[in-house]
Design a protein around this motif. Structure first.
Motif, PDB file in Angstrom:
ATOM      1  N   ASP A 108       0.848  -1.198   0.000  1.00 16.13           N
ATOM      2  CA  ASP A 108       0.000   0.000   0.000  1.00 16.13           C
ATOM      3  C   ASP A 108       0.883   1.247   0.000  1.00 16.13           C
ATOM      4  O   ASP A 108       1.718   1.429   0.885  1.00 16.13           O
ATOM      5  N   ASP A 109       0.685   2.111  -0.994  1.00 17.22           N
ATOM      6  CA  ASP A 109       1.548   3.297  -1.101  1.00 17.22           C
ATOM      7  C   ASP A 109       1.380   4.244   0.085  1.00 17.22           C
ATOM      8  O   ASP A 109       2.309   4.953   0.456  1.00 17.22           O
ATOM      9  N   ARG A 110       0.200   4.253   0.727  1.00 23.95           N
ATOM     10  CA  ARG A 110       0.017   5.113   1.908  1.00 23.95           C
ATOM     11  C   ARG A 110       0.930   4.673   3.050  1.00 23.95           C
ATOM     12  O   ARG A 110       1.437   5.504   3.799  1.00 23.95           O
ATOM     13  N   ILE A 111       1.126   3.377   3.157  1.00 21.86           N
ATOM     14  CA  ILE A 111       1.993   2.841   4.214  1.00 21.86           C
ATOM     15  C   ILE A 111       3.441   3.202   3.910  1.00 21.86           C
ATOM     16  O   ILE A 111       4.187   3.631   4.795  1.00 21.86           O
ATOM     17  N   ARG A 112       3.842   3.026   2.658  1.00 24.92           N
ATOM     18  CA  ARG A 112       5.218   3.368   2.273  1.00 24.92           C
ATOM     19  C   ARG A 112       5.488   4.855   2.490  1.00 24.92           C
ATOM     20  O   ARG A 112       6.540   5.240   3.024  1.00 24.92           O
ATOM     21  N   THR A 135      13.423   5.927  -3.082  1.00 23.26           N
ATOM     22  CA  THR A 135      13.392   7.051  -4.032  1.00 23.26           C
ATOM     23  C   THR A 135      13.137   6.558  -5.458  1.00 23.26           C
ATOM     24  O   THR A 135      12.909   7.365  -6.356  1.00 23.26           O
ATOM     25  N   ASN A 136      13.157   5.241  -5.660  1.00 22.51           N
ATOM     26  CA  ASN A 136      12.838   4.637  -6.958  1.00 22.51           C
ATOM     27  C   ASN A 136      11.470   3.969  -6.958  1.00 22.51           C
ATOM     28  O   ASN A 136      11.155   3.198  -7.869  1.00 22.51           O
ATOM     29  N   ASP A 137      10.661   4.237  -5.949  1.00 21.05           N
ATOM     30  CA  ASP A 137       9.330   3.647  -5.831  1.00 21.05           C
ATOM     31  C   ASP A 137       8.476   4.045  -7.045  1.00 21.05           C
ATOM     32  O   ASP A 137       8.616   5.150  -7.568  1.00 21.05           O
ATOM     33  N   PRO A 138       7.590   3.174  -7.497  1.00 25.53           N
ATOM     34  CA  PRO A 138       6.732   3.530  -8.629  1.00 25.53           C
ATOM     35  C   PRO A 138       5.742   4.665  -8.314  1.00 25.53           C
ATOM     36  O   PRO A 138       5.253   5.322  -9.228  1.00 25.53           O
ATOM     37  N   PHE A 139       5.476   4.919  -7.035  1.00 26.79           N
ATOM     38  CA  PHE A 139       4.515   5.955  -6.649  1.00 26.79           C
ATOM     39  C   PHE A 139       5.251   7.242  -6.299  1.00 26.79           C
ATOM     40  O   PHE A 139       6.150   7.267  -5.462  1.00 26.79           O
ATOM     41  N   GLU A 140       4.861   8.334  -6.954  1.00 22.40           N
ATOM     42  CA  GLU A 140       5.554   9.613  -6.781  1.00 22.40           C
ATOM     43  C   GLU A 140       5.546  10.099  -5.330  1.00 22.40           C
ATOM     44  O   GLU A 140       6.546  10.623  -4.836  1.00 22.40           O
ATOM     45  N   GLY A 141       4.436   9.918  -4.628  1.00 22.08           N
ATOM     46  CA  GLY A 141       4.353  10.363  -3.237  1.00 22.08           C
ATOM     47  C   GLY A 141       5.373   9.683  -2.348  1.00 22.08           C
ATOM     48  O   GLY A 141       5.936  10.301  -1.439  1.00 22.08           O
ATOM     49  N   VAL A 142       5.610   8.410  -2.598  1.00 21.21           N
ATOM     50  CA  VAL A 142       6.615   7.675  -1.827  1.00 21.21           C
ATOM     51  C   VAL A 142       8.000   8.213  -2.158  1.00 21.21           C
ATOM     52  O   VAL A 142       8.820   8.454  -1.255  1.00 21.21           O
ATOM     53  N   ARG A 143       8.268   8.392  -3.448  1.00 20.69           N
ATOM     54  CA  ARG A 143       9.585   8.913  -3.858  1.00 20.69           C
ATOM     55  C   ARG A 143       9.858  10.264  -3.213  1.00 20.69           C
ATOM     56  O   ARG A 143      10.950  10.507  -2.683  1.00 20.69           O
ATOM     57  N   GLU A 144       8.862  11.148  -3.222  1.00 23.03           N
ATOM     58  CA  GLU A 144       9.043  12.479  -2.633  1.00 23.03           C
ATOM     59  C   GLU A 144       9.245  12.405  -1.124  1.00 23.03           C
ATOM     60  O   GLU A 144      10.109  13.093  -0.574  1.00 23.03           O
ATOM     61  N   SER A 145       8.465  11.571  -0.457  1.00 23.49           N
ATOM     62  CA  SER A 145       8.608  11.434   1.003  1.00 23.49           C
ATOM     63  C   SER A 145       9.962  10.845   1.368  1.00 23.49           C
ATOM     64  O   SER A 145      10.593  11.279   2.339  1.00 23.49           O
ATOM     65  N   ALA A 146      10.407   9.871   0.597  1.00 23.59           N
ATOM     66  CA  ALA A 146      11.719   9.270   0.864  1.00 23.59           C
ATOM     67  C   ALA A 146      12.835  10.285   0.649  1.00 23.59           C
ATOM     68  O   ALA A 146      13.778  10.368   1.451  1.00 23.59           O
ATOM     69  N   SER A 147      12.728  11.084  -0.396  1.00 27.34           N
ATOM     70  CA  SER A 147      13.745  12.111  -0.661  1.00 27.34           C
ATOM     71  C   SER A 147      13.778  13.152   0.457  1.00 27.34           C
ATOM     72  O   SER A 147      14.853  13.545   0.922  1.00 27.34           O
TER      73      SER A 147
END
Length: 166
Positions: A108-112, A135-147
């Motif tokens: 679930d992308d919300r969890i990530r 930062t390579n997650d397929p979901f942009e929100g995850v990538r941004e949060s990780a960055s």
């Protein structure tokens, strides 16, 4: 402090709404004698009760709950997992770092996303590798949060390593 015994007893009600309301009110009570009953409620049959119990445990600000919240990261319901992550974020206990890095691979992308945000707030460098991978997650929100989390960790460590010249 008001007597919370009736609220604790309400956690055993057959009505889901009653159990949810009791868990929420116990969390708002600030009474740490509610910790054990709320930990038990993390195993309730209904996910709404488990979610409220996790949120309540986060509000009570008692480090004893961290191992049980970490265990609840494996809950099958994503809303419960999201509440557990938020509760761990409120508690700011570094014992949660490694388990939270595992949440960066949740389906679930919300969890990530939530895990990345909490890891950033914890500021522990042990999360750097998994956050970099996220930062390579397929979901942009995850990538941004990780960055953002990586930047926050780096900034915190840079500030902690600055010499005190005063």
């Amino acid at each position: 402090m008001p007597d919370i015994t009736p609220l604790i007893e309400s956690l055993g009600s057959s009505a889901i709404k009653t159990r949810c309301d009791a868990a929420a009110r116990l969390g708002k009570s600030g009474d740490t004698s509610a910790v054990k009953p709320l930990i038990t409620a993390l195993s309730d049959d209904h996910p709404a009760v488990r979610r409220e119990a996790a949120q309540a445990l986060g509000r009570l600000d008692d480090e004893r709950v961290v191992p049980d919240l970490i265990h609840a990261l494996a809950d099958p319901d994503p809303d419960v997992r999201a509440s557990v992550i938020a509760a761990l974020g409120r508690l700011k206990d570094r014992r949660a770092v490694i388990p939270l890095t595992g949440c960066l691979k949740d389906r679930d992308d919300r969890i990530r996303t939530g895990a990345a945000e909490v890891l950033g707030s914890l500021g522990d460098k042990r999360a750097n590798g998994p956050l970099f991978d996220a930062t390579n997650d397929p979901f942009e929100g995850v990538r941004e949060s990780a960055s953002r989390a990586l930047a926050r960790i780096q900034k915190n460590h840079r500030a902690a390593n600055q010499p005190n010249i005063f």
